[in-house]
Scaffold this motif. Structure first.
Motif, PDB file in Angstrom:
ATOM      1  N   UNK A 147       0.848  -1.177   0.000  1.00 52.81           N
ATOM      2  CA  UNK A 147       0.000   0.000   0.000  1.00 52.81           C
ATOM      3  C   UNK A 147       0.887   1.233   0.000  1.00 52.81           C
ATOM      4  N   UNK A 148       0.556   2.209  -0.841  1.00 54.37           N
ATOM      5  CA  UNK A 148       1.300   3.457  -0.908  1.00 54.37           C
ATOM      6  C   UNK A 148       0.442   4.585  -0.348  1.00 54.37           C
ATOM      7  N   UNK A 149       1.104   5.629   0.135  1.00 57.98           N
ATOM      8  CA  UNK A 149       0.406   6.741   0.764  1.00 57.98           C
ATOM      9  C   UNK A 149       0.847   8.055   0.154  1.00 57.98           C
ATOM     10  N   UNK A 150      -0.031   9.055   0.225  1.00 60.61           N
ATOM     11  CA  UNK A 150       0.288  10.418  -0.194  1.00 60.61           C
ATOM     12  C   UNK A 150      -0.435  11.364   0.749  1.00 60.61           C
ATOM     13  N   UNK A 151       0.138  12.519   0.956  1.00 60.88           N
ATOM     14  CA  UNK A 151      -0.477  13.531   1.816  1.00 60.88           C
ATOM     15  C   UNK A 151      -1.184  14.562   0.945  1.00 60.88           C
ATOM     16  N   UNK A 152      -2.375  14.979   1.351  1.00 63.58           N
ATOM     17  CA  UNK A 152      -3.128  16.001   0.633  1.00 63.58           C
ATOM     18  C   UNK A 152      -2.655  17.364   1.101  1.00 63.58           C
ATOM     19  N   UNK A 153      -2.347  18.245   0.148  1.00 65.22           N
ATOM     20  CA  UNK A 153      -1.875  19.589   0.471  1.00 65.22           C
ATOM     21  C   UNK A 153      -3.058  20.487   0.824  1.00 65.22           C
ATOM     22  N   UNK A 154      -2.746  21.688   1.288  1.00 66.02           N
ATOM     23  CA  UNK A 154      -3.790  22.663   1.609  1.00 66.02           C
ATOM     24  C   UNK A 154      -4.628  22.991   0.375  1.00 66.02           C
ATOM     25  N   UNK A 155      -4.048  22.865  -0.795  1.00 63.23           N
ATOM     26  CA  UNK A 155      -4.764  23.127  -2.040  1.00 63.23           C
ATOM     27  C   UNK A 155      -5.535  21.923  -2.557  1.00 63.23           C
ATOM     28  N   UNK A 156      -5.576  20.835  -1.792  1.00 65.43           N
ATOM     29  CA  UNK A 156      -6.318  19.643  -2.193  1.00 65.43           C
ATOM     30  C   UNK A 156      -5.585  18.759  -3.182  1.00 65.43           C
TER      31      UNK A 156
END
Length: 74
Positions: free
Chosen positions: A1-10
């Motif tokens: 499973x891979x992950x990514x973080x959502x920025x303030x700009x979505x």
């Protein structure tokens, strides 16, 4: 499973192993669908859809480094 973080700009970066597994490259069009409590991301295949082929040419209209800088923090 891979992950990514959502920025303030979505925005989020699709991890490289995921991009490679489904053959995503710069300029490809992707679609998002909601299935129950899951988000499904799909690569859109334009060759069979004239509407989407026409739409694709408009997607790059605001795709310059200056535009990216202007929209980055929204």
């Amino acid at each position: 499973m891979d992950f990514a973080r959502i920025t303030a700009g979505g925005q989020a970066t699709i991890p490289e192993p995921i991009r490679e597994a489904v053959g995503l490259a710069e300029g490809d069009v992707i679609a998002f669908e909601i299935e129950d409590d899951h988000v499904v991301l799909r690569k859109v295949r334009l060759e069979g859809d004239g509407y989407l082929q026409g739409l694709t040419s408009t997607l790059s209209e605001w795709d310059s480094p200056e535009d990216e800088a202007a929209w980055r923090d929204l």
